[in-house]
Write an enzyme that holds these catalytic residues in place. Structure first.
Site, PDB file in Angstrom:
ATOM      1  CG  ASP A 185      60.837  23.009  40.947  1.00 10.74           C
ATOM      2  OD1 ASP A 185      61.330  21.883  41.126  1.00 10.74           O
ATOM      3  OD2 ASP A 185      60.212  23.327  39.912  1.00 10.74           O
ATOM      4  CD  GLU A 236      65.737  21.270  40.498  1.00  8.49           C
ATOM      5  OE1 GLU A 236      65.806  20.123  40.024  1.00  8.49           O
ATOM      6  OE2 GLU A 236      64.736  22.012  40.329  1.00  8.49           O
ATOM      7  CG  HIS A 240      61.537  14.413  43.330  1.00  9.44           C
ATOM      8  ND1 HIS A 240      62.472  15.319  43.793  1.00  9.44           N
ATOM      9  CD2 HIS A 240      60.783  15.088  42.436  1.00  9.44           C
ATOM     10  CE1 HIS A 240      62.279  16.483  43.209  1.00  9.44           C
ATOM     11  NE2 HIS A 240      61.257  16.371  42.375  1.00  9.44           N
TER      12      HIS A 240
END
Ligand code: ISL
Ligand code: CA
Length: 546
Positions: free
Chosen positions: A203, A245, A319
């Protein structure tokens, strides 16, 4: 595959599960791990090589699990560690790896580390977070802004200092300059590897090298040093897959993350195609049409960047993003299926590892909410407050949220046409899209011409074809406003991919470098001659392997 030295994840198709919205096993309205286990055959049938599982750790759920309060436990609403182990074993039995979401830019404010840090500045966790004294005027230390709106600093009364949170105030940033903190993260990663996970999606990993006092957050001075340390500590020598990411990744810095000699990550998610679709002045909260030549150029450029070294990840959605068919295709009843298949085809036949976001494989669409109380996402709710406070009308805000808000992708997976789309027997935590009676996995899977069938064929092709995995990407007629055409080449083998990415019929004149004779993969056509006019129906694809 013939090349045995090839890492397994290069021939794999990935699938992202957002657990809260995937499948609810116990009727509390919240998707959970036993729900995933019960649906693994859907993924095995699709041909998935690994799952990226959005966070399932213990969390107060201020950001649906991206705020972790215990890295070594499972959120009770998602199940238990025993449930997790069982899911892992059953996935493994189907040849599917499970990749965890590593959220280590920040923790929850309810994590024991933060509790200790705020109450005991001199204690063992005193410098595990980013604390600063108030500015000279008694206000925030500097003007860093949270990605979720408002200042990135919150005052802590007990400690008498501000702490940094680049996301919600319930997501304090870890201090990556503290060696003990880093060691604790690496130990935690090793603990999950011992349990048998196949890797990590990391993340906002491009934020961990930040230099707060100089106002640098993404792509900071210590980023690659940290990633190399992490690699040495826990990744080296194993065959795990890692995907970072990285919103700040550019063609210029991409290979620093995933170049073969760097010792960092397998690949990154870059977002250039996503941001290219945002309004430069107003960001993602306004609507803007997609410009196909720009989109093709962005993807083409990244294909070039990783042609000889590094590796691309390929995705339309996740998402945080709108549904692929609603954003890049045409989700009207007339064109939804064909456009979903066309998008799948152009994406999955490029070089890289493709990621399917749950529901994409059946052509699920955006949410189309009409009232703010239907939204659940912390980012959407914060920006609603900020923007309507600044004079944006309710209707304009909802229109923007319906275009690019994160809840578009978070409505429950539509399994069948029974109540709540077969997602839950209870009250779902967020409304099911009203179109579930038409759009659902059972109906789509029963259709040999459906979206699922195309995704399955593409995953199979990737598993079996060196050309699809390794072939060089060559752009064709890049400026064409409606058609995306390219070839792939590996030694003497070639693949030609042509897609009409529009809702109109197009007469497309094939240039010389597209000429090919061979096997038609998704249709009857087996030959394209130089200069030939192809009459393409809306969203039609032609794929020929020669
Ligand atoms: O979608 C976004 C771009 O505007 C951001 O909201 C998003 O926060 C950003 O993509 C970073 O995302 C990741 O980290 C966040 C989490 O909320 C997202 O779900 C996650 O994917 C903080 O952990
Ligand atoms: Ca549940």
């Amino acid at each position: 595959m013939t090349d045995t030295a090839l890492p397994w994840w290069k021939a794999a198709t990935a699938y992202q599960i957002y657990p809260r919205s995937f499948a609810d096993s116990n009727g509390d309205g919240i998707g959970d791990i036993p729900g995933i286990t019960a649906r693994l055959d859907h993924l095995a049938d699709l041909g998935v090589g690994f799952i990226w599982l959005s966070p399932v750790y213990r969390s107060p759920m201020a950001d649906n699990g991206y705020d972790i309060s215990d890295y070594r436990d499972i959120a009770p609403e998602f199940g238990t560690l025993a449930d997790f182990d069982q899911m892992l074993a059953e996935a493994k039995a189907r040849g599917i790896g499970v990749v965890m979401d590593l959220v280590v830019n920040h923790t929850s404010d309810e994590h024991a580390w933060f509790q200790s840090s705020r109450s005991d500045p001199e204690g063992p966790h005193g410098d595990w977070y980013v604390w600063r004294d108030a500015g000279p005027d008694g206000g925030v230390p500097n003007d860093l802004q949270s990605f979720f709106g408002g200042p990135a600093w919150t005052w802590d009364e007990g400690r008498g200092q501000y702490y940094l949170h680049l996301f919600d105030r319930k997501q304090p940033d870890l201090n990556w300059d503290t060696a003990e903190m880093r060691a604790a993260v690496y130990e935690m990663m090793a603990w999950w590897f011992d349990r048998g996970v196949a890797g990590f999606r990391m993340d906002v990993i491009d934020l961990i090298g930040k230099d707060v006092d100089r106002g640098i957050t993404a792509d900071g001075p210590t980023l690659h040093e940290r990633l190399q340390e992490m690699h040495q500590a826990v990744l080296k020598g194993s065959d795990v897959v890692t995907v970072g990411e990285a919103w700040s990744a550019t063609p210029q810095n991409a290979l620093l993350y995933c170049g073969r000699d760097r010792g960092e990550l397998s690949m990154v998610f870059q977002f250039e195609h996503v941001v290219a679709g945002w309004d430069p002045a107003h960001g993602k909260w306004t609507r803007k049409a997609i410009d196909l030549p720009t989109l093709k150029r962005v993807f083409g450029k990244w294909q070039e960047v990783c042609a000889e070294d590094g590796w691309n990840s390929l995705f339309w959605g996740n998402h945080d993003l709108p549904r692929a068919v609603s954003r890049y295709g045409d989700d009207s009843p007339k064109h939804r299926v064909a456009s979903a298949k066309a998008l799948a085809t152009v994406l999955h036949l490029m070089k890289g590892t493709p990621y399917i976001y749950q529901g994409e494989e059946i052509g699920m669409t955006n949410a189309r909410f009409t009232r703010i109380d239907q939204y659940r996402d912390v980012e959407t709710l914060n920006f609603h407050r900020i923007q309507t406070g600044a004079g944006v009308t309710e209707a304009d805000f909802i229109a923007g949220a319906n275009a690019n808000g994160r809840d578009n992708a978070r409505t429950p997976m539509q399994w069948d046409d029974s109540a709540n789309a077969g997602f839950t027997s209870g009250e779902p935590w967020i409304e099911v899209n009203a179109n579930y009676t038409e759009i659902n996995a059972a109906a789509d899977r029963a259709d040999p011409e459906g979206v699922f069938a195309r995704y399955r064929a593409l995953a199979k092709l990737r598993k079996e074809s060196d050309l699809v995995v390794l072939g060089r990407y060559e752009a064709v007629s890049e400026d064409h406003p409606q058609v995306w055409a390219y070839t792939r080449r590996l030694d003497d083998a070639r693949l030609a991919v042509i897609a009409n990415l529009s809702s109109e019929s197009v007469d497309y004149i094939a240039p010389e470098n597209l000429a090919i004779t061979g096997t038609g993969l998704f249709g009857p056509r087996t030959r394209i001659a130089a200069g030939e006019t192809l009459s393409l129906a809306p969203w039609e694809t032609v794929v020929i392997q020669g």
